[in-house]
Motif scaffolding. Sequence first.
Motif, PDB file in Angstrom:
ATOM      1  N   VAL A 134      -6.980  -2.139   6.926  1.00 39.63           N
ATOM      2  CA  VAL A 134      -6.958  -0.913   7.330  1.00 39.63           C
ATOM      3  C   VAL A 134      -5.487  -0.720   8.231  1.00 39.63           C
ATOM      4  CG1 VAL A 134      -7.861   0.616   9.327  1.00 39.63           C
ATOM      5  CG2 VAL A 134      -9.473  -0.922   7.743  1.00 39.63           C
ATOM      6  N   LEU A 135      -4.937  -1.535   8.722  1.00 41.35           N
ATOM      7  CA  LEU A 135      -3.843  -1.173   9.426  1.00 41.35           C
ATOM      8  C   LEU A 135      -2.867  -1.029   8.585  1.00 41.35           C
ATOM      9  CD1 LEU A 135      -3.704  -3.842  12.089  1.00 41.35           C
ATOM     10  CD2 LEU A 135      -3.857  -1.346  12.589  1.00 41.35           C
ATOM     11  N   GLY A 136      -2.698  -2.093   7.290  1.00 36.05           N
ATOM     12  CA  GLY A 136      -1.800  -1.956   6.353  1.00 36.05           C
ATOM     13  C   GLY A 136      -2.012  -0.485   5.613  1.00 36.05           C
ATOM     14  N   VAL A 137      -2.817   0.221   5.396  1.00 32.05           N
ATOM     15  CA  VAL A 137      -3.119   1.557   4.380  1.00 32.05           C
ATOM     16  C   VAL A 137      -3.161   2.550   5.410  1.00 32.05           C
ATOM     17  CG1 VAL A 137      -5.522   1.649   4.297  1.00 32.05           C
ATOM     18  CG2 VAL A 137      -3.976   2.095   2.454  1.00 32.05           C
ATOM     19  N   TRP A 138      -3.195   2.511   6.666  1.00 29.85           N
ATOM     20  CA  TRP A 138      -3.351   3.558   7.717  1.00 29.85           C
ATOM     21  C   TRP A 138      -2.354   4.686   7.594  1.00 29.85           C
ATOM     22  CZ3 TRP A 138      -7.299   5.952   9.856  1.00 29.85           C
ATOM     23  CH2 TRP A 138      -6.756   6.818  11.146  1.00 29.85           C
ATOM     24  N   CYS A 159       0.838  -1.223   0.029  1.00 25.17           N
ATOM     25  CA  CYS A 159      -0.056   0.063  -0.147  1.00 25.17           C
ATOM     26  C   CYS A 159       0.880   1.178  -0.048  1.00 25.17           C
ATOM     27  CB  CYS A 159      -1.056   0.125   1.275  1.00 25.17           C
ATOM     28  SG  CYS A 159      -2.346  -1.179   1.207  1.00 25.17           S
ATOM     29  N   ALA A 160       1.970   1.142   0.740  1.00 26.17           N
ATOM     30  CA  ALA A 160       2.804   2.369   0.854  1.00 26.17           C
ATOM     31  C   ALA A 160       3.557   2.906  -0.716  1.00 26.17           C
ATOM     32  CB  ALA A 160       4.102   2.342   2.014  1.00 26.17           C
ATOM     33  N   PHE A 161       3.722   1.479  -1.380  1.00 25.54           N
ATOM     34  CA  PHE A 161       4.421   1.707  -2.589  1.00 25.54           C
ATOM     35  C   PHE A 161       3.496   2.397  -3.391  1.00 25.54           C
ATOM     36  CE2 PHE A 161       6.077   0.454  -6.663  1.00 25.54           C
ATOM     37  CZ  PHE A 161       7.287   1.174  -6.745  1.00 25.54           C
ATOM     38  N   ALA A 162       2.166   1.730  -3.370  1.00 23.25           N
ATOM     39  CA  ALA A 162       1.087   2.140  -4.238  1.00 23.25           C
ATOM     40  C   ALA A 162       0.721   3.516  -4.252  1.00 23.25           C
ATOM     41  CB  ALA A 162      -0.134   1.338  -4.187  1.00 23.25           C
ATOM     42  N   VAL A 163       0.632   4.019  -3.015  1.00 22.17           N
ATOM     43  CA  VAL A 163       0.290   5.438  -2.627  1.00 22.17           C
ATOM     44  C   VAL A 163       1.427   6.279  -3.172  1.00 22.17           C
ATOM     45  CG1 VAL A 163       0.101   7.287  -0.650  1.00 22.17           C
ATOM     46  CG2 VAL A 163      -1.064   5.018  -0.573  1.00 22.17           C
ATOM     47  N   SER A 164       2.745   6.036  -3.027  1.00 19.68           N
ATOM     48  CA  SER A 164       3.852   6.769  -3.538  1.00 19.68           C
ATOM     49  C   SER A 164       3.663   6.910  -5.098  1.00 19.68           C
ATOM     50  CB  SER A 164       5.098   6.066  -3.401  1.00 19.68           C
ATOM     51  OG  SER A 164       5.291   4.949  -3.787  1.00 19.68           O
ATOM     52  N   GLN A 165       3.380   5.857  -5.569  1.00 20.33           N
ATOM     53  CA  GLN A 165       3.302   5.811  -7.234  1.00 20.33           C
ATOM     54  C   GLN A 165       2.102   6.626  -7.567  1.00 20.33           C
ATOM     55  OE1 GLN A 165       6.081   4.177  -8.092  1.00 20.33           O
ATOM     56  NE2 GLN A 165       4.796   3.164  -9.906  1.00 20.33           N
ATOM     57  N   ARG A 166       0.905   6.840  -6.923  1.00 18.68           N
ATOM     58  CA  ARG A 166      -0.238   7.758  -7.031  1.00 18.68           C
ATOM     59  C   ARG A 166       0.006   9.012  -6.650  1.00 18.68           C
ATOM     60  NH1 ARG A 166      -5.041   4.365  -4.809  1.00 18.68           N
ATOM     61  NH2 ARG A 166      -6.488   5.911  -5.707  1.00 18.68           N
ATOM     62  N   ARG A 167       1.294   9.518  -6.082  1.00 17.48           N
ATOM     63  CA  ARG A 167       1.182  10.935  -5.510  1.00 17.48           C
ATOM     64  C   ARG A 167       0.691  11.973  -6.365  1.00 17.48           C
ATOM     65  NH1 ARG A 167       4.565  12.512  -1.408  1.00 17.48           N
ATOM     66  NH2 ARG A 167       4.961  14.824  -1.230  1.00 17.48           N
ATOM     67  N   ARG A 168       0.978  11.855  -7.770  1.00 17.71           N
ATOM     68  CA  ARG A 168       0.460  12.900  -8.414  1.00 17.71           C
ATOM     69  C   ARG A 168      -0.942  12.966  -8.723  1.00 17.71           C
ATOM     70  NH1 ARG A 168       3.140  14.475 -14.582  1.00 17.71           N
ATOM     71  NH2 ARG A 168       2.265  16.358 -14.908  1.00 17.71           N
ATOM     72  N   GLU A 169      -1.299  11.668  -8.833  1.00 16.90           N
ATOM     73  CA  GLU A 169      -2.711  11.628  -9.158  1.00 16.90           C
ATOM     74  C   GLU A 169      -3.492  12.010  -7.901  1.00 16.90           C
ATOM     75  OE1 GLU A 169      -5.670   7.822  -8.197  1.00 16.90           O
ATOM     76  OE2 GLU A 169      -4.271   7.571  -9.888  1.00 16.90           O
ATOM     77  N   LEU A 170      -3.056  11.936  -6.629  1.00 13.03           N
ATOM     78  CA  LEU A 170      -3.527  12.298  -5.445  1.00 13.03           C
ATOM     79  C   LEU A 170      -3.544  13.863  -5.186  1.00 13.03           C
ATOM     80  CD1 LEU A 170      -2.319   9.537  -2.690  1.00 13.03           C
ATOM     81  CD2 LEU A 170      -4.706   9.900  -3.681  1.00 13.03           C
ATOM     82  N   ALA A 189      -9.221   0.289   0.506  1.00 12.01           N
ATOM     83  CA  ALA A 189      -8.534  -0.631   1.037  1.00 12.01           C
ATOM     84  C   ALA A 189      -9.754  -1.833   1.613  1.00 12.01           C
ATOM     85  CB  ALA A 189      -7.788  -0.454   2.282  1.00 12.01           C
ATOM     86  N   LEU A 190     -10.723  -1.307   2.251  1.00  8.63           N
ATOM     87  CA  LEU A 190     -11.836  -2.231   2.852  1.00  8.63           C
ATOM     88  C   LEU A 190     -12.622  -2.762   1.535  1.00  8.63           C
ATOM     89  CD1 LEU A 190     -13.214   0.160   5.599  1.00  8.63           C
ATOM     90  CD2 LEU A 190     -12.119  -1.815   5.808  1.00  8.63           C
ATOM     91  N   LEU A 191     -12.731  -2.099   0.320  1.00  8.53           N
ATOM     92  CA  LEU A 191     -13.283  -2.761  -0.651  1.00  8.53           C
ATOM     93  C   LEU A 191     -12.618  -4.117  -1.155  1.00  8.53           C
ATOM     94  CD1 LEU A 191     -14.932   0.105  -2.695  1.00  8.53           C
ATOM     95  CD2 LEU A 191     -16.262  -1.437  -1.400  1.00  8.53           C
ATOM     96  N   VAL A 192     -11.145  -3.627  -1.277  1.00  7.63           N
ATOM     97  CA  VAL A 192     -10.292  -4.743  -1.459  1.00  7.63           C
ATOM     98  C   VAL A 192     -10.434  -6.048  -0.598  1.00  7.63           C
ATOM     99  CG1 VAL A 192      -8.064  -5.549  -2.049  1.00  7.63           C
ATOM    100  CG2 VAL A 192      -9.011  -3.333  -2.973  1.00  7.63           C
ATOM    101  N   ALA A 193     -10.538  -5.591   0.605  1.00 13.77           N
ATOM    102  CA  ALA A 193     -10.297  -6.487   1.547  1.00 13.77           C
ATOM    103  C   ALA A 193     -11.708  -7.324   1.805  1.00 13.77           C
ATOM    104  CB  ALA A 193     -10.194  -5.810   3.138  1.00 13.77           C
ATOM    105  N   LEU A 194     -12.988  -6.854   1.319  1.00 17.74           N
ATOM    106  CA  LEU A 194     -14.127  -7.476   1.345  1.00 17.74           C
ATOM    107  C   LEU A 194     -13.998  -8.455   0.104  1.00 17.74           C
ATOM    108  CD1 LEU A 194     -16.865  -4.822   2.227  1.00 17.74           C
ATOM    109  CD2 LEU A 194     -16.299  -7.029   3.250  1.00 17.74           C
ATOM    110  N   ALA A 195     -13.512  -7.930  -1.198  1.00 15.54           N
ATOM    111  CA  ALA A 195     -13.615  -8.672  -2.219  1.00 15.54           C
ATOM    112  C   ALA A 195     -12.838 -10.054  -2.266  1.00 15.54           C
ATOM    113  CB  ALA A 195     -13.226  -7.789  -3.566  1.00 15.54           C
TER     114      ALA A 195
END
Length: 775
Positions: A356-360, A267-278, A299-305
């Motif tokens: 949730v902990l992973g993406v918090w 999740c941390a790496f994915a967020v860094s990849q999306r920095r410009r988008e965010l 994250a919750l949607l992925v976790a449910l899926a």
Amino acid sequence: MSVAMLRYRWSLFFGTFLALLLGVAVLSGSLSLWAAAQPRVPDALAGAPIIVAAPRFDPPEGGFPTYRPWSDAELDRLTTALAAVPGIAAAVPDRPFYVQRLVDGAPVGDPRDSLHSGRTWAGAEAQHHALRAGAAPARDGDVVVDAALGVPVGATLPVVTAAGPATWTVTGTTDRPGFYVADATAAALSGGARFIALSLTPRADASDVAARLPAVLGELGGVLTGDARGAAEPERDRGTRWIGAQLIIATVFVGTFVAIFVVASTCAFAVSQRRRELALLRAVGATPGQVRRLLLGEALLVALAAGVPGALLGAALAPLLRGPFIATGLEPTGFEVGFTWWAPAVALAVGLVVAVLGVWLSARRAGKVPPLDALRVAAAEPRPMTLSRWLTGGALLLLGAGLAGLLPSSTAEQKPTLVLVSAMVLLVAAALLAPVIVVPVVRLVTWPARRGATGLLVREGARVSARRVAGTAAPVLAAVGFAVLLVGTYQTANEAVGIEDTAKIPELAVAARSDASPGLSEAATQAQPGRSELPSTVYLASGRPVDATGTKVDGLTAAPSLGWTAGDTVPLRFADGVVLPVPVAAVSSDLAEDSVQLPRDLVRTHDPAALTDVVHLAGDFVPSPGAERMTSRRYVEREAAEEGDLIQLFLTVLLGISVGYTALAVANTLLMATNARRPEFLTLSRAGATTGQTARVVVSEALLAVLVGSMLGLAVAVPALFEARAGLQDEIGAAVTLVMPWGTLAAVVGACGVLAAVAAALPLRRGTARPSPMV
């Protein structure tokens, strides 16, 4: 909006989805196995709605409760009183004993089950077990057997018991497994009774009858009903279940830890990849709270899926492990795995929490992305370390170092736990601080190749993208650290066990139980020329059990930990329930803690069910049923191998989980990183780089990240391994050779390297990074 982002950016979430799917499946299956591994009512007592148990002793330090046996006088008094209680049809003592069938002079059947395969026919009748043919056993030497054995009524049946070989006559057959004999035969071959099975009259209510019993029993016993009847399970089966439960608990613990580790890094790496988008979202008016809620919602949607199919998958696959668990000795025969509704529910809930902990932390950081970052063009990472990452990593580093500092003053029992916990804390700290460590390590490693074009690009690319390298190195760090620490500690402990146990057996040859037998009978032991010890248990007045050994001593020799002195007289309850005052002849520090030695004949008289483990030969070996001649070294190795096989299974499962998650995280991180670097590869192409040269740069960077992760993992695991060795040396009082698991290390690093190279090069081969005139 979270749903729309998932559809648009599904490739960024695929690794998290797969990690959570597998993690929830492992947890759901493990919890299903754990639920099935709880103590169960023995088949021989399953038909009794109420079981009366002997007085119970609960160890103050924790552990399994024990039930001290009744004497014959106590048992007669109890059964007479119980039979007079309204609603009770019969009160039959449970007297299991060891018996195995002999075929061509050798014992056959499961040696674990054979320890309690002998029963009284009176007990079977009380639970409505019917004869299929023949008659009930009436005298010594008569037996009713399972019809599946194929032995007809009237035939003779060679068997071996704790007393020695015997030939019984089959008087009847039944549809139940086991050997059923007359009461007198069972009393002569078993130890004292600890449980009484009650059968009720047709109209009696079990709860009403159970409520009347405490007044009848007094201090001589307790009442077991429902699931509590599982306490009547044989102690060895209970111990086997405990071993299986430890594997399940370890699997849950390590699986959850690694899942959080992997999901957080992904999740941390994915967020860094999306920095410009965010940043674009922030530029059009999104608040920090909205950005955080967006990422948490994703994250919750992925976790449910992932969690729903993962939970059902784990519960569905758990029953398939029944056979392997029994075959490897992790569970006793009769272990069954059914569907337990709460196991997948808890697994799904844990999956949501892990997500949730992973993406918090990543979500908190993402909420602070400045809107002006939407205009950023450079691919460099100006700030790979945030303040929260500095503080968390530093705090964990201090905590891990503090735990390691406690090792010299800790006890031998505490050291293994401290070593493991401190190592795990330090592994997390190293992962958090990896971006800081990456740059100097990369400079050091790439120094010889700094003048070549590929080496220069790899060196500078890793320097300006420390977070990307750290994101790939972190899961490798965890896998290498776990592998070196767990396997190294196990192999070093094996060396220690060999040193300690071999020193205890100076004889050149021994007569030991064969693999098909749980121990040597008295006849087999007495036939061998040499020294032997007969293991048993005695009970203090408090009900506390004490390990007893029958050997060639004239009186009671006690360990100092019992607090007795020579000349004291102590009342001891033996395995048959008889209480005798025994004078203390000596106190010896050579004995194990809380143990005693008694004259062998005294132990045998009061424990007819005891089996001898080994005879240290002083002459020629005499062939006997269930006995095998071997060298003392072979005996030690075999005994250690039985434990070693279980530990090896533990390691295989734990490392499989760790390395599996590592493979997933490395592949996902590199696939995301390579896909996101298309502009960079286009620039290289326009500068004259060929596709092969670009591939070499990408693969080299991936292998560099694996190397950095391996070095950090070793930096944590190797010192912990030295601490583990020091603890073993303190425990056995002898030097222990440190065993470095080079083969495991090479396999883990090699697997990570191959996977990293494939994951980095795959997008190039698929053409996702191929320059296009329209780009």
